[in-house]
Design a protein around this motif. Structure first.
Motif, mmCIF file in Angstrom:
data_model
loop_
_atom_site.group_PDB
_atom_site.id
_atom_site.type_symbol
_atom_site.label_atom_id
_atom_site.label_comp_id
_atom_site.label_asym_id
_atom_site.label_seq_id
_atom_site.Cartn_x
_atom_site.Cartn_y
_atom_site.Cartn_z
ATOM 1 N N HIS A 35 0.850 -1.196 0.000
ATOM 2 C CA HIS A 35 0.000 0.000 0.000
ATOM 3 C C HIS A 35 0.886 1.246 0.000
ATOM 4 O O HIS A 35 1.701 1.420 0.902
ATOM 5 C CB HIS A 35 -0.908 0.016 1.232
ATOM 6 C CG HIS A 35 -1.902 -1.106 1.241
ATOM 7 N ND1 HIS A 35 -1.553 -2.387 1.582
ATOM 8 C CD2 HIS A 35 -3.215 -1.120 0.946
ATOM 9 C CE1 HIS A 35 -2.625 -3.156 1.499
ATOM 10 N NE2 HIS A 35 -3.647 -2.413 1.102
ATOM 11 N N PHE A 36 0.685 2.089 -1.020
ATOM 12 C CA PHE A 36 1.566 3.248 -1.181
ATOM 13 C C PHE A 36 0.771 4.512 -1.460
ATOM 14 O O PHE A 36 -0.340 4.459 -1.988
ATOM 15 C CB PHE A 36 2.559 3.002 -2.325
ATOM 16 C CG PHE A 36 3.436 1.822 -2.076
ATOM 17 C CD1 PHE A 36 4.596 1.939 -1.335
ATOM 18 C CD2 PHE A 36 3.080 0.569 -2.546
ATOM 19 C CE1 PHE A 36 5.397 0.835 -1.082
ATOM 20 C CE2 PHE A 36 3.862 -0.539 -2.301
ATOM 21 C CZ PHE A 36 5.026 -0.403 -1.558
ATOM 22 N N GLN A 37 1.381 5.645 -1.112
ATOM 23 C CA GLN A 37 0.803 6.960 -1.365
ATOM 24 C C GLN A 37 1.825 7.753 -2.170
ATOM 25 O O GLN A 37 3.012 7.737 -1.856
ATOM 26 C CB GLN A 37 0.502 7.716 -0.063
ATOM 27 C CG GLN A 37 -0.427 6.992 0.893
ATOM 28 C CD GLN A 37 0.278 5.946 1.734
ATOM 29 O OE1 GLN A 37 1.389 6.148 2.200
ATOM 30 N NE2 GLN A 37 -0.364 4.804 1.911
ATOM 31 N N VAL A 38 1.318 8.451 -3.189
ATOM 32 C CA VAL A 38 2.179 9.250 -4.052
ATOM 33 C C VAL A 38 1.659 10.683 -4.080
ATOM 34 O O VAL A 38 0.459 10.919 -4.245
ATOM 35 C CB VAL A 38 2.183 8.698 -5.498
ATOM 36 C CG1 VAL A 38 2.933 9.630 -6.438
ATOM 37 C CG2 VAL A 38 2.771 7.296 -5.540
ATOM 38 N N ILE A 39 2.564 11.618 -3.886
ATOM 39 C CA ILE A 39 2.286 13.034 -4.157
ATOM 40 C C ILE A 39 3.249 13.420 -5.260
ATOM 41 O O ILE A 39 4.467 13.263 -5.114
ATOM 42 C CB ILE A 39 2.503 13.923 -2.913
ATOM 43 C CG1 ILE A 39 1.492 13.563 -1.827
ATOM 44 C CG2 ILE A 39 2.378 15.394 -3.299
ATOM 45 C CD1 ILE A 39 1.686 14.324 -0.521
ATOM 46 N N ILE A 40 2.698 13.891 -6.366
ATOM 47 C CA ILE A 40 3.522 14.232 -7.517
ATOM 48 C C ILE A 40 3.133 15.608 -8.045
ATOM 49 O O ILE A 40 1.946 15.925 -8.127
ATOM 50 C CB ILE A 40 3.416 13.148 -8.612
ATOM 51 C CG1 ILE A 40 4.288 13.507 -9.817
ATOM 52 C CG2 ILE A 40 1.982 12.884 -9.005
ATOM 53 C CD1 ILE A 40 4.422 12.395 -10.838
#
Length: 81
Positions: free
Chosen positions: A26-31
């Motif tokens: 489970h991952f979170q990305v802010i781009i």
């Protein structure tokens, strides 16, 4: 896996800022990218998903939360995170 996700995204999308966090699958990305200018949220997310789709299909990534911003959107949003 976090570094691998970052590398895959950076290879395909020029980023002003990229944050990847998470554990297990489970991952979170802010781009933040100029490439997102003029795009709707769904299209921005599709661009990011496309960079890691192979790992989603294999099950290495089970859940991926994406917050994608243009530089202008980020300058406003980062104060609320």
């Amino acid at each position: 896996m976090i570094e691998q996700i970052k590398s895959l995204i950076e290879k395909e999308i020029e980023c002003e800022e990229l944050r990847v966090d998470g554990d297990g699958s489970h991952f979170q990305v802010i781009i933040v990218s100029k490439a997102f200018e003029g795009l709707r949220s769904v299209k921005k997310q599709q661009m990011v998903y496309a960079t890691v789709n192979e790992h989603i299909a294999s099950g290495d990534i089970h859940a991926l939360t994406i917050k994608a911003y243009t530089p202008e959107e980020w300058s406003k949003a980062k104060h609320f995170l």
